[in-house]
Design a protein around this motif. Structure first.
Motif, PDB file in Angstrom:
ATOM      1  N   VAL B   3       9.537 -23.645  33.967  1.00 51.24           N
ATOM      2  CA  VAL B   3      10.134 -24.128  32.714  1.00 51.24           C
ATOM      3  C   VAL B   3       9.025 -24.386  31.702  1.00 51.24           C
ATOM      4  O   VAL B   3       7.985 -24.971  32.030  1.00 51.24           O
ATOM      5  CB  VAL B   3      10.909 -25.439  32.970  1.00 51.24           C
ATOM      6  N   LEU B   4       9.229 -23.932  30.480  1.00 53.32           N
ATOM      7  CA  LEU B   4       8.287 -24.241  29.411  1.00 53.32           C
ATOM      8  C   LEU B   4       8.723 -25.549  28.749  1.00 53.32           C
ATOM      9  O   LEU B   4       9.896 -25.719  28.428  1.00 53.32           O
ATOM     10  CB  LEU B   4       8.274 -23.123  28.365  1.00 53.32           C
ATOM     11  N   VAL B   5       7.776 -26.436  28.575  1.00 49.41           N
ATOM     12  CA  VAL B   5       8.098 -27.732  27.985  1.00 49.41           C
ATOM     13  C   VAL B   5       7.297 -27.902  26.699  1.00 49.41           C
ATOM     14  O   VAL B   5       6.082 -27.699  26.697  1.00 49.41           O
ATOM     15  CB  VAL B   5       7.754 -28.878  28.958  1.00 49.41           C
ATOM     16  N   PHE B   6       7.966 -28.198  25.615  1.00 47.30           N
ATOM     17  CA  PHE B   6       7.240 -28.472  24.372  1.00 47.30           C
ATOM     18  C   PHE B   6       7.975 -29.508  23.522  1.00 47.30           C
ATOM     19  O   PHE B   6       9.183 -29.694  23.647  1.00 47.30           O
ATOM     20  CB  PHE B   6       6.987 -27.184  23.570  1.00 47.30           C
ATOM     21  N   ASP B   7       7.200 -30.191  22.717  1.00 46.64           N
ATOM     22  CA  ASP B   7       7.752 -31.220  21.835  1.00 46.64           C
ATOM     23  C   ASP B   7       7.896 -30.669  20.432  1.00 46.64           C
ATOM     24  O   ASP B   7       7.018 -29.933  19.973  1.00 46.64           O
ATOM     25  CB  ASP B   7       6.811 -32.440  21.766  1.00 46.64           C
ATOM     26  N   VAL B   8       8.958 -31.029  19.747  1.00 45.70           N
ATOM     27  CA  VAL B   8       9.052 -30.738  18.304  1.00 45.70           C
ATOM     28  C   VAL B   8       9.310 -32.056  17.597  1.00 45.70           C
ATOM     29  O   VAL B   8      10.014 -32.915  18.107  1.00 45.70           O
ATOM     30  CB  VAL B   8      10.192 -29.755  17.943  1.00 45.70           C
ATOM     31  N   SER B 123       2.974 -17.659  25.352  1.00 43.65           N
ATOM     32  CA  SER B 123       1.699 -17.381  24.679  1.00 43.65           C
ATOM     33  C   SER B 123       1.698 -17.938  23.252  1.00 43.65           C
ATOM     34  O   SER B 123       0.672 -18.439  22.783  1.00 43.65           O
ATOM     35  CB  SER B 123       1.396 -15.877  24.694  1.00 43.65           C
ATOM     36  N   MET B 124       2.839 -17.878  22.584  1.00 45.96           N
ATOM     37  CA  MET B 124       2.895 -18.418  21.223  1.00 45.96           C
ATOM     38  C   MET B 124       2.679 -19.931  21.237  1.00 45.96           C
ATOM     39  O   MET B 124       1.934 -20.473  20.417  1.00 45.96           O
ATOM     40  CB  MET B 124       4.255 -18.124  20.567  1.00 45.96           C
ATOM     41  N   LEU B 125       3.340 -20.591  22.177  1.00 43.82           N
ATOM     42  CA  LEU B 125       3.225 -22.055  22.243  1.00 43.82           C
ATOM     43  C   LEU B 125       1.792 -22.469  22.554  1.00 43.82           C
ATOM     44  O   LEU B 125       1.246 -23.394  21.961  1.00 43.82           O
ATOM     45  CB  LEU B 125       4.156 -22.607  23.335  1.00 43.82           C
ATOM     46  N   LYS B 126       1.195 -21.729  23.493  1.00 47.99           N
ATOM     47  CA  LYS B 126      -0.156 -22.060  23.947  1.00 47.99           C
ATOM     48  C   LYS B 126      -1.142 -21.994  22.780  1.00 47.99           C
ATOM     49  O   LYS B 126      -2.038 -22.821  22.653  1.00 47.99           O
ATOM     50  CB  LYS B 126      -0.575 -21.089  25.042  1.00 47.99           C
ATOM     51  N   GLU B 127      -0.926 -21.010  21.925  1.00 46.38           N
ATOM     52  CA  GLU B 127      -1.863 -20.835  20.805  1.00 46.38           C
ATOM     53  C   GLU B 127      -1.382 -21.570  19.540  1.00 46.38           C
ATOM     54  O   GLU B 127      -1.982 -21.424  18.483  1.00 46.38           O
ATOM     55  CB  GLU B 127      -2.024 -19.349  20.513  1.00 46.38           C
ATOM     56  N   HIS B 128      -0.317 -22.300  19.668  1.00 47.42           N
ATOM     57  CA  HIS B 128       0.294 -22.998  18.533  1.00 47.42           C
ATOM     58  C   HIS B 128       0.530 -22.044  17.365  1.00 47.42           C
ATOM     59  O   HIS B 128       0.109 -22.259  16.238  1.00 47.42           O
ATOM     60  CB  HIS B 128      -0.575 -24.189  18.075  1.00 47.42           C
ATOM     61  N   LYS B 129       1.208 -20.960  17.693  1.00 43.49           N
ATOM     62  CA  LYS B 129       1.529 -19.975  16.663  1.00 43.49           C
ATOM     63  C   LYS B 129       3.044 -19.887  16.538  1.00 43.49           C
ATOM     64  O   LYS B 129       3.766 -20.156  17.507  1.00 43.49           O
ATOM     65  CB  LYS B 129       1.026 -18.601  17.088  1.00 43.49           C
ATOM     66  N   SER B 130       3.500 -19.485  15.372  1.00 46.26           N
ATOM     67  CA  SER B 130       4.911 -19.137  15.273  1.00 46.26           C
ATOM     68  C   SER B 130       5.072 -18.080  14.188  1.00 46.26           C
ATOM     69  O   SER B 130       4.292 -18.040  13.235  1.00 46.26           O
ATOM     70  CB  SER B 130       5.765 -20.373  14.936  1.00 46.26           C
ATOM     71  N   VAL B 131       6.062 -17.212  14.361  1.00 44.75           N
ATOM     72  CA  VAL B 131       6.260 -16.136  13.395  1.00 44.75           C
ATOM     73  C   VAL B 131       6.911 -16.697  12.138  1.00 44.75           C
ATOM     74  O   VAL B 131       6.440 -16.479  11.034  1.00 44.75           O
ATOM     75  CB  VAL B 131       7.118 -15.015  13.999  1.00 44.75           C
ATOM     76  N   TYR B 132       8.019 -17.428  12.318  1.00 50.54           N
ATOM     77  CA  TYR B 132       8.659 -18.082  11.181  1.00 50.54           C
ATOM     78  C   TYR B 132       8.375 -19.582  11.272  1.00 50.54           C
ATOM     79  O   TYR B 132       8.109 -20.099  12.346  1.00 50.54           O
ATOM     80  CB  TYR B 132      10.173 -17.843  11.198  1.00 50.54           C
ATOM     81  N   THR B 133       8.486 -20.234  10.121  1.00 47.00           N
ATOM     82  CA  THR B 133       8.217 -21.671  10.110  1.00 47.00           C
ATOM     83  C   THR B 133       9.333 -22.429  10.826  1.00 47.00           C
ATOM     84  O   THR B 133      10.515 -22.182  10.593  1.00 47.00           O
ATOM     85  CB  THR B 133       8.108 -22.163   8.657  1.00 47.00           C
TER      86      THR B 133
END
Lengths: 622, 233
Positions: B3-8, B123-133
């Motif tokens: 499971v990927l876990v992230f905070d917003v 990979s996007m989360l790890k690098e703190h990247k996102s395509v759209y805001t």
């Protein structure tokens, strides 16, 4: 909210024995919107062969049992109603707009759903009325005008067939029209149709035909394309808010019930109190409470002003006794023209929260200070906390429209437990007190309401950023005073300690005590001035109650000096006490001007409580 | 299951309740469909296509409330789309009072049947990247996010009460034990939506307003390696 409304609707329908399949009985409205509607004028027609003839105008008494027979349903305000039954405003207009008028546009619109025979029936009916227009009016006018001007009437059609009288509601064709109209408003508006088959209803979550324009109130409208998220296509509104017919009708019935029993006025606002039940078996109990309260409300006072008043006049007090199997939603709203705005929506307030509010209120109300607000002769007046305290400082004014908003936010805070900033409150409390002071009015009432409000919020731990004695290291003054003041003169300290300990959260620093007592001293001085010269020139020294630390310290010797000048310095002990507190409080009090002024004026107003019996005698002797 | 876990989080958020337009009220949590949109924004799926990746069959999404729910009201000037041609030649505005969430923070748990979708998010989360805001419901409420980690989730078979940290879908609930000092709320939110924005499932969810855990007997509970118990919506 919508689901709660639906559940209330289910209850209301069941209670009134209305069958959901019997559409008409749900949609039909009572033409007698109030008790003044006492008369029904029936235009009586008889059918003969293939046409109708006008017979007479029959005057009947309005009967509640005949609501389904009258089959009234309000249409647009200018045009005719949904059926040819109307409330009479001006008889000539009503007859031509609402009765004759009905046989033009509404009939034309209804044609697609009617069969040939039905259309012919209605057309003949319309023709007969149109042809007899003048005769009908000439009979109608004197009859309508003969009734008491204070009473209202209803105009409808009846048809006599073989000595048998049939009302509008007895004809399937009118019921059909009403039914169609009732349902069509759920999916047809702005010349757009929004519905689809076999989709999930957002309320009952089953697959049915769903409609796009269902809403109990105009907080949901799709009149602007921009409101339809996901494509701005109004006809696709059903995707955003799909509701099936059954739920729509239940919601309609629920709304009616809520309007009748659960809507209240409140310091210039309107609000709905919508209970959300977790346990259906107890629903009847709670609805009973509302229904009973409603009866009482009309007996007492139409405007409901007793918010948070602990007696049987307050629905909240009654509801606070319920167990936590239900919660309440408060919907504060504003209606202007056709717009409906939700000003504040407070969700899920538990009865136990209401209980907490009443408990805090009780503690505050019981305090001696508020119980003995004023005593004239033998009568002692008390002041009790209600949300009126808040309203007093945040009234509805044209100069500051924000106050309304703040009032609602504070109400929200009290119900949901969100802290309210201490300095913010003080600012508005002092604003009011200063206004009283400037106008030369007594500040006592405002001060007490404000102090009570702060105390109430403090009881609930809702005073945000109230740091109290955090900055100042205060010691018990008795220790400091020990041995320095002769024993018999301990009167002031004792009397002040009574107040300080009753409100220990508010007198937690020496600076506050010093300011408070200085206010007391000033009041004594003002009393003496008033007594000796008939005026109080020292008032001007108080800077309109806009005081700060430096100034409070500066005027202290001035007060003493003035008392000496009047040769009336009976307050040496009090002055010593103030001096001690001042020394103890040190410098940099970290108190805002508002706070200093508040404690100062508090001292001024409570000065009579601190007066020693001796000094009173002295003043009287003066 | 991984499971990927992230905070917003963000200063404000608004997830409009579907039955309000002119007096918009907000849900207390982002509905599952909104979270799908957020993940879609990070991965760069267009607004017409992202929903097809996040059907319940393929994507598991759970959410935890990390900061107490606070709501306040802000008036905004919207375009009067009744009058403005093309919604751009603006003549008048219409002022609408929005109920908004304040100081918003959620933890999102995500797993997916497609490795491609999963790895891309990883990979996007790890690098703190996102395509759209990324935003919290409306574009004006921009959100920040932080990758917490990839964790192993174990299905917990149970016959007793457990601590649950995520919001609880009512249909998974067997019995809840109400505790003193906790504030329980429930809301009906959209759970699944087709790419044409037709909602196919609404569900009632239960949560504790002050970001405390809920003690209950439930079905389909997953325990993460950091001890958090979650239920997918």
């Amino acid at each position: 909210m919508i689901e709660a409304m639906k559940e209330i609707g289910e209850y209301a329908l069941e209670k009134e024995n209305k069958d959901l399949n019997d559409f008409v009985s749900i949609l039909v409205e009572n033409p007698a919107s109030n008790e003044t509607y006492k008369h029904v004028f029936c235009i009586k027609l008889v059918s003969c062969q293939n046409s109708f003839e006008f017979k007479e105008i029959e005057h009947q008494e309005y009967s509640k049992e005949k609501i389904v027979k009258y089959l009234y349903k309000r249409g647009s305000s200018n045009g005719p109603d949904i059926t040819p039954t109307a409330r009479v405003t001006e008889i000539k207009k009503t007859f031509s707009n609402k009765i004759i008028g009905w046989f033009s546009k509404p009939l034309k619109e209804a044609k697609p759903i009617l069969d040939g025979e039905e259309v012919q029936f209605l057309e003949l009916l319309g023709k007969c009325i149109k042809e007899n227009e003048e005769i009908i009016l000439s009979e109608l006018e004197p009859k309508v005008n003969s009734i008491d001007a204070k009473e209202n009437s209803i105009l409808t059609l009846v048809l006599e067939e073989n000595d048998f009288v049939r009302y509008v509601g007895d004809f399937e064709v009118f019921r059909k029209i009403l039914k169609n109209n009732g349902a069509s408003k759920f999916y047809s508006k702005y010349d757009i149709i929004s519905k689809d088959d076999d989709k999930v209803c957002s309320v009952c979550k089953t697959y049915k035909e769903v409609y796009g324009f269902v809403t109990p109130y105009e907080f949901y409208t799709v009149d602007k394309r921009g409101f339809v998220s996901g494509g701005f296509d109004q006809s696709k509104a059903w995707r955003n808010n799909p509701v099936c017919l059954e739920c729509a009708l239940k919601i309609t019935a629920g709304k009616e019930y809520i309007e009748k029993y659960m809507s209240f006025g409140f310091y210039g606002f309107n609000f709905l109190l919508i209970p959300k039940l977790l346990n259906k078996s107890t629903s009847e109990e709670i609805f009973d409470i509302f229904e009973k309260f409603n009866e009482k409300k009309f007996a007492f006072n139409k405007e409901y002003k007793n918010f948070l008043q602990a007696n049987e006049n307050d629905i909240l007090e009654i509801l606070s006794e319920a167990d936590d199997y239900l919660n309440f939603n408060f919907q504060f709203y504003e209606k202007s023209n056709s717009a409906y705005r939700i000003l504040l929506y407070i969700e899920d307030v538990l009865p136990s929260r209401l209980r907490e509010l009443f408990n805090s209120k009780e503690i505050v109300d019981k305090k001696k200070l508020f119980r003995n607000y004023s005593s004239v002769d033998t009568e002692t007046k008390s002041i009790q906390f209600t949300l009126g305290n808040v309203r007093w400082f945040f009234p509805n004014t044209l100069d500051d429209p924000n106050l309304n908003k703040y009032f609602l936010e504070i109400t929200n805070g009290i119900f949901t437990g969100a802290p309210i900033d201490y300095n913010f409150l003080l600012k508005y409390i002092m604003q009011r007190i200063r206004k009283d002071f400037r106008n030369g009015n007594p500040t006592r009432y405002s001060l007490f309401l404000g102090f009570q409000l702060l105390d109430f919020l403090n009881q609930l731990h809702l005073l945000g950023n109230y740091t109290g004695g955090k900055y100042v290291n205060s010691k018990n003054l008795s220790v400091l005073l020990n041995g320095t003041v002769p024993g018999e003169k301990h009167g002031y300290e004792e009397r002040t300690n009574v107040i300080f300990s009753e409100f220990e959260n508010f007198f937690d620093t020496d600076a506050k005590k010093a300011v408070f007592l200085e206010g007391t001293l000033v009041q004594y001085l003002l009393n003496i001035q008033k007594f000796q010269r008939g005026s109080t020139p020292f008032r001007t020294k108080l800077r309109g109650l806009n005081l700060d630390e430096r100034y409070v310290k500066r005027i202290f010797p001035e007060i003493i000096n003035k008392l000496e000048e009047y040769d009336a310095n009976y307050y040496k002990e009090l002055e010593t006490l103030i001096a001690k507190y001042m020394i103890q409080s040190g410098t940099d009090w970290k108190m805002s001007n508002d706070e200093i002024s508040f404690y100062f004026v508090l001292g001024m107003n409570l000065s009579n409580l601190l007066k020693s019996p001796k000094s009173e005698v002295e003043i009287e002797n003066d | 299951m991984k499971v990927l876990v992230f905070d917003v989080w963000g200063e404000f958020g608004h997830f409009r309740k579907h039955y309000t337009t002119t007096s918009p009220l907000t849900y207390s949590i982002p509905p599952r469909t909104a979270i799908a949109g957020m993940i879609g924004a990070i991965e760069g799926f267009g607004k017409d296509e992202y929903l097809q990746y996040f059907s319940k069959e393929n994507a598991n999404i759970a959410v935890k409330i990390s900061c107490p729910i606070k709501k306040t009201r802000i008036a905004e000037n919207l375009i009067d789309t009744k009058i403005a041609p093309m919604m751009s030649r603006i003549k008048t505005r219409t002022q609408i009072r929005f109920e908004v969430l304040k100081d918003v923070k959620y933890r999102i748990y995500f797993s997916h049947s497609s490795e491609e979708v999963y790895n891309k998010l990883y990979s996007m989360l790890k690098e703190h990247k996102s395509v759209y805001t990324l935003c919290l419901g409306l574009s004006e409420h921009i959100a920040n996010y932080e990758f917490i980690g990839e964790m192993e989730a174990v299905s917990e078979l149970l016959d007793s009460e457990r601590e649950i940290h995520s919001v609880v879908p009512e249909k998974e609930l067997i019995k809840i034990s109400f505790e003193e000092g906790k504030e329980y709320f429930s809301e009906t939110i959209p759970i699944e939506m087709l790419p044409n924005r037709e909602v196919t499932e609404y569900g009632k969810i239960l949560f504790e307003k002050n970001a405390k855990c809920i003690l209950a007997n439930v079905n389909n509970l997953w325990r993460l390696e950091n001890g958090e118990g979650i239920i997918f919506m």
